[in-house]
Scaffold this motif. Structure first.
Motif, PDB file in Angstrom:
ATOM      1  N   PHE B  33     -31.079  20.942  -6.442  1.00 33.98           N
ATOM      2  CA  PHE B  33     -30.737  19.623  -5.898  1.00 33.98           C
ATOM      3  C   PHE B  33     -30.136  19.788  -4.501  1.00 33.98           C
ATOM      4  CE2 PHE B  33     -27.225  16.400  -5.570  1.00 33.98           C
ATOM      5  CZ  PHE B  33     -28.043  15.335  -5.215  1.00 33.98           C
ATOM      6  N   PHE B  34     -29.219  20.746  -4.380  1.00 35.54           N
ATOM      7  CA  PHE B  34     -28.605  20.974  -3.060  1.00 35.54           C
ATOM      8  C   PHE B  34     -29.613  21.545  -2.062  1.00 35.54           C
ATOM      9  CE2 PHE B  34     -24.513  20.933  -5.459  1.00 35.54           C
ATOM     10  CZ  PHE B  34     -23.985  19.846  -4.790  1.00 35.54           C
ATOM     11  N   VAL B  35     -30.437  22.476  -2.547  1.00 39.36           N
ATOM     12  CA  VAL B  35     -31.454  23.055  -1.649  1.00 39.36           C
ATOM     13  C   VAL B  35     -32.385  21.936  -1.171  1.00 39.36           C
ATOM     14  CG1 VAL B  35     -33.436  24.628  -1.524  1.00 39.36           C
ATOM     15  CG2 VAL B  35     -31.369  25.355  -2.696  1.00 39.36           C
ATOM     16  N   GLY B  36     -32.883  21.157  -2.142  1.00 37.29           N
ATOM     17  CA  GLY B  36     -33.781  20.046  -1.803  1.00 37.29           C
ATOM     18  C   GLY B  36     -33.093  19.030  -0.907  1.00 37.29           C
ATOM     19  N   GLY B 241     -35.894  22.752 -11.882  1.00 36.76           N
ATOM     20  CA  GLY B 241     -36.504  22.228 -10.656  1.00 36.76           C
ATOM     21  C   GLY B 241     -36.973  20.787 -10.833  1.00 36.76           C
ATOM     22  N   LEU B 242     -37.523  20.497 -12.026  1.00 33.74           N
ATOM     23  CA  LEU B 242     -37.978  19.119 -12.289  1.00 33.74           C
ATOM     24  C   LEU B 242     -36.782  18.166 -12.326  1.00 33.74           C
ATOM     25  CD1 LEU B 242     -40.745  19.572 -15.038  1.00 33.74           C
ATOM     26  CD2 LEU B 242     -41.044  19.123 -12.600  1.00 33.74           C
ATOM     27  N   GLY B 284     -37.930  23.514  -2.654  1.00 34.25           N
ATOM     28  CA  GLY B 284     -36.765  24.007  -3.394  1.00 34.25           C
ATOM     29  C   GLY B 284     -37.201  24.696  -4.678  1.00 34.25           C
ATOM     30  N   MET B 285     -38.110  24.045  -5.381  1.00 36.91           N
ATOM     31  CA  MET B 285     -38.608  24.590  -6.655  1.00 36.91           C
ATOM     32  C   MET B 285     -39.272  25.953  -6.424  1.00 36.91           C
ATOM     33  SD  MET B 285     -39.804  23.547  -9.992  1.00 36.91           S
ATOM     34  CE  MET B 285     -40.547  21.946 -10.080  1.00 36.91           C
ATOM     35  N   MET B 286     -40.118  26.030  -5.392  1.00 37.60           N
ATOM     36  CA  MET B 286     -40.817  27.290  -5.120  1.00 37.60           C
ATOM     37  C   MET B 286     -39.820  28.400  -4.799  1.00 37.60           C
ATOM     38  SD  MET B 286     -44.377  26.888  -3.157  1.00 37.60           S
ATOM     39  CE  MET B 286     -44.150  25.387  -2.268  1.00 37.60           C
ATOM     40  N   ALA B 287     -38.849  28.046  -3.940  1.00 35.29           N
ATOM     41  CA  ALA B 287     -37.825  29.041  -3.588  1.00 35.29           C
ATOM     42  C   ALA B 287     -37.086  29.476  -4.856  1.00 35.29           C
ATOM     43  CB  ALA B 287     -36.848  28.452  -2.575  1.00 35.29           C
ATOM     44  N   LEU B 291     -37.031  33.240  -6.443  1.00 33.32           N
ATOM     45  CA  LEU B 291     -35.734  33.898  -6.569  1.00 33.32           C
ATOM     46  C   LEU B 291     -35.447  34.271  -8.027  1.00 33.32           C
ATOM     47  CD1 LEU B 291     -33.424  34.611  -4.584  1.00 33.32           C
ATOM     48  CD2 LEU B 291     -32.223  32.642  -5.498  1.00 33.32           C
ATOM     49  N   ALA B 292     -35.761  33.341  -8.941  1.00 32.93           N
ATOM     50  CA  ALA B 292     -35.516  33.596 -10.367  1.00 32.93           C
ATOM     51  C   ALA B 292     -36.348  34.777 -10.835  1.00 32.93           C
ATOM     52  CB  ALA B 292     -35.861  32.350 -11.180  1.00 32.93           C
TER      53      ALA B 292
END
Lengths: 229, 306
Positions: B33-36, B241-242, B284-287, B291-292
């Motif tokens: 959320f913060f990244v996005g 991410g969703l 954000g989700m891709m990052a 990372l995960a």
């Protein structure tokens, strides 16, 4: 089949070597007992064969491969050639007998067809016909060890390593397990068994390798447990 | 590698480790959320710049009639004269940095002002309260404004200059700070996420030690033992991410369509559409997924003996 050449193993925290210049040869199809007091180095030998440990010095050969120099990606291939049985059975409690044995084939990507064919065959071999759907908790100790042996043997390994497989079993049940290991040995599989059970060693009259504080002090064909004591 | 076998391992792993998985999902959701959010703030700043570039004007304020008892502005000693105004306009004509200009008289200034403020304030403003000015469109406001100031600020009859870009800069600074804050928070929560992933994998691996040690002994490849843990982590991150995407949508709705509803409707603040949200959430989700996966891989390789 198995050759240890001047093998020394020193654990980082160990005051003395767990194995000290040990050399031995085990031929294909042999049945060998490893005996000795706790801490004598029996388990270290087995762990070196499985490449759970690396020798500090010397070489460990299994099926003409230098286990110590095997790259990490080849280790699974080595382990597929070695079956393992332990004192505590190490079954998966939430899987049935069939699933426990099938697990060993599933993780090496055998097809469902092969699994459906092979598992019942090996369950017949170990004397568990009709118990495929039982859960481990519904079985006796001897039966659980038979499941463990079935799992170790289902991939038809070249070597079967048994680390005190009768340690938790009563004498009669132990006898049954030994008969089973003998039957597996007759199929050409090399069996290396670490044990403290003198009755079994005396009854079987097979090759006995005795270890004491990391050294081989006796290597005798058709040996007994307590000779010379 | 049989997908059904791996996926059944994944499903049972998630079931057994449900609370940890939920913690991971929530943590990832907040992180992403913060990244996005920071990506979305960047897009808003870009839109702002894009929308206002070329529309911004500068002003030259002419000297008003001095008020007794008040210090005169700039070099003003008296109200500007028509000659001074004409002289300025002559200079504008010749000046290559100036594109167009318009004169706003003291009367026009008050009329315009009254339109932008509540009536009660407007009624209290009389002609002469606001100075006459020129609204000037420069060819390149960013480049030419300093030259413009130097040239005109000290001209006779001029009390001062101003640029709308200064006002915009202040607004963009505010958004920029929000973006920076969001980015810093994202980094902090990201570190927490990485640690949480590393911990949860170690806990999961410890829980399934019996299973993985059997896998290892019967000759399963390293990938076969590691893959279920990695897939579990990736699934948790994907679900997180969703949720983050939903939170970003809500955040955008609340900010632009609620707090700044009127300026957005009037076109003062550019709106963000579904595309912007999908890009911000998607990036954000891709990052997060990369990372995960990397964290899971590194943890399994370096900290967990499978």
């Amino acid at each position: 089949m198995i050759r240890l050449d001047n093998v020394t193993k020193v654990y980082p925290a160990g005051a003395r070597p767990a194995l000290d210049s040990v050399s031995l040869d085990i031929d294909k199809g042999e049945f060998v007992f490893l005996i000795g007091a706790s801490g004598s180095g029996k388990s270290t030998v087995l762990r070196l064969l499985l490449r759970e440990e690396l020798p500090t010095r010397g070489s460990v050969m299994v099926d003409s491969r230098n286990v110590g120099r095997l790259p990490a990606r080849k280790v699974p291939d080595l382990r597929r050639k070695i079956g393992c049985v332990f004192q505590d059975f190490r079954l998966l409690p939430k899987k049935s007998v069939f699933e426990n044995v099938a697990f060993a084939l599933e993780v090496i990507n055998k097809s469902p067809k092969t699994i459906r064919r092979t598992v019942p065959e090996v369950l017949d071999l170990v004397g568990l016909t009709g118990k495929a759907q039982r859960m481990p908790s519904e079985l006796s100790g001897g039966e659980q060890q038979r499941v463990a042996i079935a799992r170790a043997f289902v991939n038809r390994p070249l070597v079967l390593i048994a680390d005190e497989p009768t340690g938790n079993l009563d004498p009669d049940t132990s006898q049954g397990i030994m008969s089973l290991l003998e039957r597996i040995n007759r199929t050409g599989t090399t069996v290396v068994m670490a044990t403290h059970d003198n009755n079994i060693v005396d009854a079987m009259r097979r090759r006995v390798i005795e270890l004491d504080t990391g050294r081989i002090i006796r290597d005798q064909n058709r040996g007994v447990y307590g000779v010379g004591r | 590698m049989r997908a059904s076998f791996v996926m059944s391992g994944v499903a049972s792993g998630i079931r057994r480790n449900m609370t940890m998985t939920v913690a991971l999902v929530l943590n990832t959701a907040i992180t992403l959320f913060f990244v996005g959010g920071s990506i979305l703030a960047s897009r808003e700043i870009n839109k702002f710049n894009h929308d206002y570039e070329g529309k911004l004007n500068v002003s030259i304020y002419l000297c008003p009639k001095p008020v007794q008892g008040q210090t005169p502005l700039g070099n003003c000693r008296s109200r500007y004269t028509d000659a001074q105004r004409t002289s300025l306009e002559e200079q504008f004509k010749k000046d290559p940095i100036i594109k167009t200009w318009a004169f706003i008289s003291e009367t026009d200034a008050v009329v315009r002002y009254r339109k932008t403020v509540p009536q009660i304030v407007g009624n209290n403003t009389t002609i002469g309260d606001l100075p006459a000015s020129f609204t000037i469109h420069l060819n390149d406001i960013k480049k030419d404004y300093p030259t413009f100031v130097k040239e005109y600020r000290t001209q006779p009859g001029v009390s001062g200059t101003s640029s709308q870009s200064t006002v915009l800069k202040t607004l963009l600074n505010v958004i920029g700070r929000v973006r920076l804050g969001s980015f810093v928070l994202a980094i902090v929560v990201l570190i927490a996420s990485v640690l949480l992933i590393a911990n949860s994998i170690q806990v999961a691996a410890a829980q399934r030690k019996n299973e993985t040690s059997i896998m290892r002994l019967v000759g399963a490849s390293r990938w076969m033992t590691e893959l279920p843990f990695m897939i579990e982590t990736i699934i948790a991150t994907f679900v997180g991410g969703l949720i983050a995407l939903g939170l970003i949508t809500l955040g955008k709705e609340f900010t632009l369509n609620n707090i700044f509803k009127v300026p957005v409707q009037n076109g003062v603040i550019p709106n963000l559409d579904a595309n912007d949200i999908l890009i911000a959430g998607g990036l954000g989700m891709m990052a997060g997924l990369v990372l995960a996966a990397l964290t899971a891989f590194a943890t399994l390789r370096f900290y967990v003996k499978l």
